[in-house]
Design a protein around this motif. Sequence first.
Motif, PDB file in Angstrom:
ATOM      1  N   SER A 223       2.475   3.831  -3.217  1.00 40.28           N
ATOM      2  CA  SER A 223       2.191   3.428  -4.707  1.00 40.28           C
ATOM      3  C   SER A 223       3.478   2.823  -5.298  1.00 40.28           C
ATOM      4  N   TYR A 224       3.180   1.694  -6.221  1.00 36.66           N
ATOM      5  CA  TYR A 224       4.270   1.099  -7.000  1.00 36.66           C
ATOM      6  C   TYR A 224       4.568   1.750  -8.368  1.00 36.66           C
ATOM      7  N   ALA A 225       5.391   1.101  -9.134  1.00 34.09           N
ATOM      8  CA  ALA A 225       5.586   1.508 -10.627  1.00 34.09           C
ATOM      9  C   ALA A 225       4.393   1.257 -11.305  1.00 34.09           C
ATOM     10  N   GLY A 226       4.111   2.024 -12.122  1.00 34.84           N
ATOM     11  CA  GLY A 226       2.925   1.908 -12.788  1.00 34.84           C
ATOM     12  C   GLY A 226       1.435   2.618 -12.493  1.00 34.84           C
ATOM     13  N   PHE A 227       1.682   3.507 -11.230  1.00 34.51           N
ATOM     14  CA  PHE A 227       0.806   4.100 -10.747  1.00 34.51           C
ATOM     15  C   PHE A 227       0.418   5.618 -11.635  1.00 34.51           C
ATOM     16  N   GLU A 228       1.681   6.049 -12.047  1.00 34.31           N
ATOM     17  CA  GLU A 228       1.558   7.286 -12.620  1.00 34.31           C
ATOM     18  C   GLU A 228       0.644   6.972 -14.058  1.00 34.31           C
ATOM     19  N   GLN A 229       0.529   5.918 -14.659  1.00 34.59           N
ATOM     20  CA  GLN A 229      -0.115   5.556 -15.721  1.00 34.59           C
ATOM     21  C   GLN A 229      -1.637   5.487 -15.576  1.00 34.59           C
ATOM     22  N   GLN A 230      -2.259   5.454 -14.363  1.00 33.89           N
ATOM     23  CA  GLN A 230      -3.424   5.105 -14.152  1.00 33.89           C
ATOM     24  C   GLN A 230      -4.190   6.601 -14.390  1.00 33.89           C
ATOM     25  N   PRO A 231      -5.688   6.356 -14.655  1.00 35.63           N
ATOM     26  CA  PRO A 231      -6.381   7.797 -14.711  1.00 35.63           C
ATOM     27  C   PRO A 231      -6.579   8.352 -13.152  1.00 35.63           C
ATOM     28  N   LYS A 232      -6.635   9.623 -13.140  1.00 31.60           N
ATOM     29  CA  LYS A 232      -6.816  10.393 -11.953  1.00 31.60           C
ATOM     30  C   LYS A 232      -7.990  11.071 -11.810  1.00 31.60           C
ATOM     31  N   GLN A 294      -7.815  -2.480   1.858  1.00 36.11           N
ATOM     32  CA  GLN A 294      -6.995  -2.049   3.231  1.00 36.11           C
ATOM     33  C   GLN A 294      -5.681  -3.016   3.419  1.00 36.11           C
ATOM     34  N   LEU A 295      -5.456  -3.550   2.545  1.00 37.58           N
ATOM     35  CA  LEU A 295      -4.295  -4.457   2.208  1.00 37.58           C
ATOM     36  C   LEU A 295      -3.521  -3.890   1.396  1.00 37.58           C
ATOM     37  N   PRO A 296      -2.303  -4.476   1.108  1.00 36.66           N
ATOM     38  CA  PRO A 296      -1.248  -3.830  -0.039  1.00 36.66           C
ATOM     39  C   PRO A 296      -1.715  -4.203  -1.281  1.00 36.66           C
ATOM     40  N   ILE A 297      -1.506  -3.512  -2.210  1.00 35.23           N
ATOM     41  CA  ILE A 297      -1.637  -3.858  -3.832  1.00 35.23           C
ATOM     42  C   ILE A 297      -0.341  -3.632  -4.294  1.00 35.23           C
ATOM     43  N   GLY A 298       0.395  -4.633  -4.684  1.00 31.69           N
ATOM     44  CA  GLY A 298       1.563  -4.609  -5.391  1.00 31.69           C
ATOM     45  C   GLY A 298       1.837  -4.054  -6.584  1.00 31.69           C
ATOM     46  N   ASP A 299       2.918  -3.959  -7.239  1.00 31.51           N
ATOM     47  CA  ASP A 299       3.472  -3.764  -8.307  1.00 31.51           C
ATOM     48  C   ASP A 299       2.932  -4.338  -9.649  1.00 31.51           C
ATOM     49  N   LEU A 300       2.709  -5.685  -9.490  1.00 36.18           N
ATOM     50  CA  LEU A 300       1.982  -6.256 -10.655  1.00 36.18           C
ATOM     51  C   LEU A 300       0.564  -5.946 -10.759  1.00 36.18           C
ATOM     52  N   ALA A 301      -0.361  -5.891  -9.608  1.00 38.50           N
ATOM     53  CA  ALA A 301      -1.606  -5.517  -9.729  1.00 38.50           C
ATOM     54  C   ALA A 301      -1.731  -3.960 -10.053  1.00 38.50           C
ATOM     55  N   THR A 302      -0.710  -3.216  -9.627  1.00 38.70           N
ATOM     56  CA  THR A 302      -0.684  -1.576  -9.953  1.00 38.70           C
ATOM     57  C   THR A 302      -0.634  -1.443 -11.430  1.00 38.70           C
ATOM     58  N   GLN A 303       0.247  -2.204 -12.112  1.00 40.50           N
ATOM     59  CA  GLN A 303       0.503  -2.115 -13.612  1.00 40.50           C
ATOM     60  C   GLN A 303      -0.864  -2.765 -14.619  1.00 40.50           C
ATOM     61  N   TYR A 304      -1.289  -3.768 -13.759  1.00 44.29           N
ATOM     62  CA  TYR A 304      -2.394  -4.651 -14.249  1.00 44.29           C
ATOM     63  C   TYR A 304      -3.521  -3.748 -14.531  1.00 44.29           C
ATOM     64  N   PHE A 305      -3.932  -2.753 -13.256  1.00 45.60           N
ATOM     65  CA  PHE A 305      -4.870  -2.095 -13.324  1.00 45.60           C
ATOM     66  C   PHE A 305      -4.657  -0.687 -14.356  1.00 45.60           C
ATOM     67  N   ALA A 306      -3.479  -0.106 -14.312  1.00 49.71           N
ATOM     68  CA  ALA A 306      -3.099   0.957 -15.189  1.00 49.71           C
ATOM     69  C   ALA A 306      -3.245   0.655 -16.721  1.00 49.71           C
ATOM     70  N   ASN A 309      -6.697   1.041 -17.458  1.00 54.31           N
ATOM     71  CA  ASN A 309      -7.527   2.410 -17.028  1.00 54.31           C
ATOM     72  C   ASN A 309      -8.465   2.432 -15.628  1.00 54.31           C
ATOM     73  N   ILE A 310      -7.685   1.721 -14.765  1.00 55.33           N
ATOM     74  CA  ILE A 310      -8.357   1.444 -13.436  1.00 55.33           C
ATOM     75  C   ILE A 310      -7.299   2.207 -12.405  1.00 55.33           C
ATOM     76  N   PHE A 311      -8.106   2.911 -11.492  1.00 56.70           N
ATOM     77  CA  PHE A 311      -7.267   3.527 -10.335  1.00 56.70           C
ATOM     78  C   PHE A 311      -7.273   2.583  -9.285  1.00 56.70           C
ATOM     79  N   CYS A 312      -6.206   2.370  -8.531  1.00 62.34           N
ATOM     80  CA  CYS A 312      -6.328   1.492  -7.378  1.00 62.34           C
ATOM     81  C   CYS A 312      -5.369   2.365  -6.152  1.00 62.34           C
ATOM     82  N   ALA A 313      -5.637   1.798  -4.893  1.00 63.38           N
ATOM     83  CA  ALA A 313      -4.917   2.332  -4.041  1.00 63.38           C
ATOM     84  C   ALA A 313      -4.900   1.394  -2.749  1.00 63.38           C
TER      85      ALA A 313
END
Length: 532
Positions: A223-232, A294-306, A309-313
């Motif tokens: 996971s990239y920066a912003g992941f911890e801000q996502q709901p779990k 199945q493919l990478p989700i980068g830092d931009l998308a991770t923060q965008y989802f966070a 309030n969307i979880f991503c992996a």
Amino acid sequence: MNSQTPTIVVLREGTDATQGKGQTISNINACLAVQDILRPTLGPLGSDVLVVDQQGKATISNDGATILKLLDVVHPAARLIVDISKSQDSEVGDGTSSTTILAGELLKEAKSFVEDNVPVQWIIKGYRKALIEAVKYIKSISQEIDPLANNGEMLLRVAATAMSSKIVAQNSEFFSRMVVDALLSLDLTSVIDERLIGVKKVVGGGIQDSTLVQGTAFKKTFSYAGFEQQPKQFDNPRIACLDVELELKAEKDNAEVRMTKVSDYQSVVDAEWKIIIQKLDEIVNSGCNVVLSQLPIGDLATQYFADRNIFCAGRVANDDMYRVIKATGATLQSTTSTLTSSDLGTCAKFEEKQVGHDRYNFFLNGSETKSCTLILRGGSEQFIAEVERSLHDAIMVVKRAIQAGKVVAGGGAAEMAISKHLRDISREIPGRQQLIIAAFARALEVIPKQLCENAGFDSVDILNLLRMKHSNGDIWAGVDFKSENVSNNFEAFVWEPELVKVNALQSATEAACVILSVDETVTNKQTQGPPM
């Protein structure tokens, strides 16, 4: 004039060609060497084998298929035995050691006939005739069971028997229930797909800390920066399963773009951002709470989802994605442009929590479970890996028991019953075929004999008792490891699926016949360059 026949060169110089009776006996001896490696591993009291590969990695196992897979067998005839064990493992999942040992014993019995100049085709014909009678007989004596009766009580017996020779034998009751519950949670109205049972290994804790998750679980992905801000945690989440890369990446191709103005360069950068933002908006607009790719989700998308309030992996393994799709009803999408709410899946609950030293994502299915995950714990990686192999065998055996619904007694009982039946038949057949079928019957006795030797029992006394019991009509008499005697193993619930025994007999006989039919081996000399 005397005309001389010109010399015709067919094979490359240095090619080694050996044939005849000596070659057949050499092939048999090579297979017996492989048999000797697996002999001590058979049965509940069999020993383990430590195999160290070229990289120094050590594997401790008593699973026949695993040991033969790790051994670097170079003899071409012996490699046929290895292939047969792989076939048995992939087809029914258990009985690999028995198959290899039985094939070796059939070749050992055939060796004396070969040395006495009995034509090999006679031996093969006799073995195949004996196989037909053996399969016919075992199908006639097998007992039907209701695999789903009493919450899978019958299947627990089958699973416990499959684990009796494994490292988890002391905890067979605990793991038998886990295996049966895992299979009963799947859809039993169609072909059972064992890929829907995931196995995850977490080092640490005790073996009793292993758990069965009614749903899909996998280790938290990179996971990239912003992941911890996502709901779990979500109740009844909407899940999007993608095969789409959501990451800004540098061009990989050797492309050249010539620009004369700074604004042109800025337009290229803006276009890249516009494309990925458009993809993210399409995902958000579908109404999903969880995004898996199945493919990478980068830092931009991770923060965008966070921020929404969307979880991503990202980088979810293919097997894990397969189980999520089957369990949630989602459809895998390779583009976001057509993603709608109907493509999303759902489950009862999603959460991320700690397991040992790792974080795991859980997709819990609720009452209608369509997939499950076994989380195995233990003190070392080698131990957990052997537990996984043991459970794989048990899962495959229970799966076959559910599908076939017929079982026979284990502990050498089925082999002794077939052996006695073939002896009776051989007395009615004239000529050498009588001796060959009787040799097949003798070879079957290697299973109870080896079980006794590995347990430290007197194999001669036990075999004599078994012969006497079977001659008196007790077809389920087998080795009793608790009393160091013989007992009715069917009443003792030492059960094995009929399919496992039938496949083992067929595989072992076919391997023996193939090896016996080879009387010439041509070995090509290796060269540095192409032939002239």
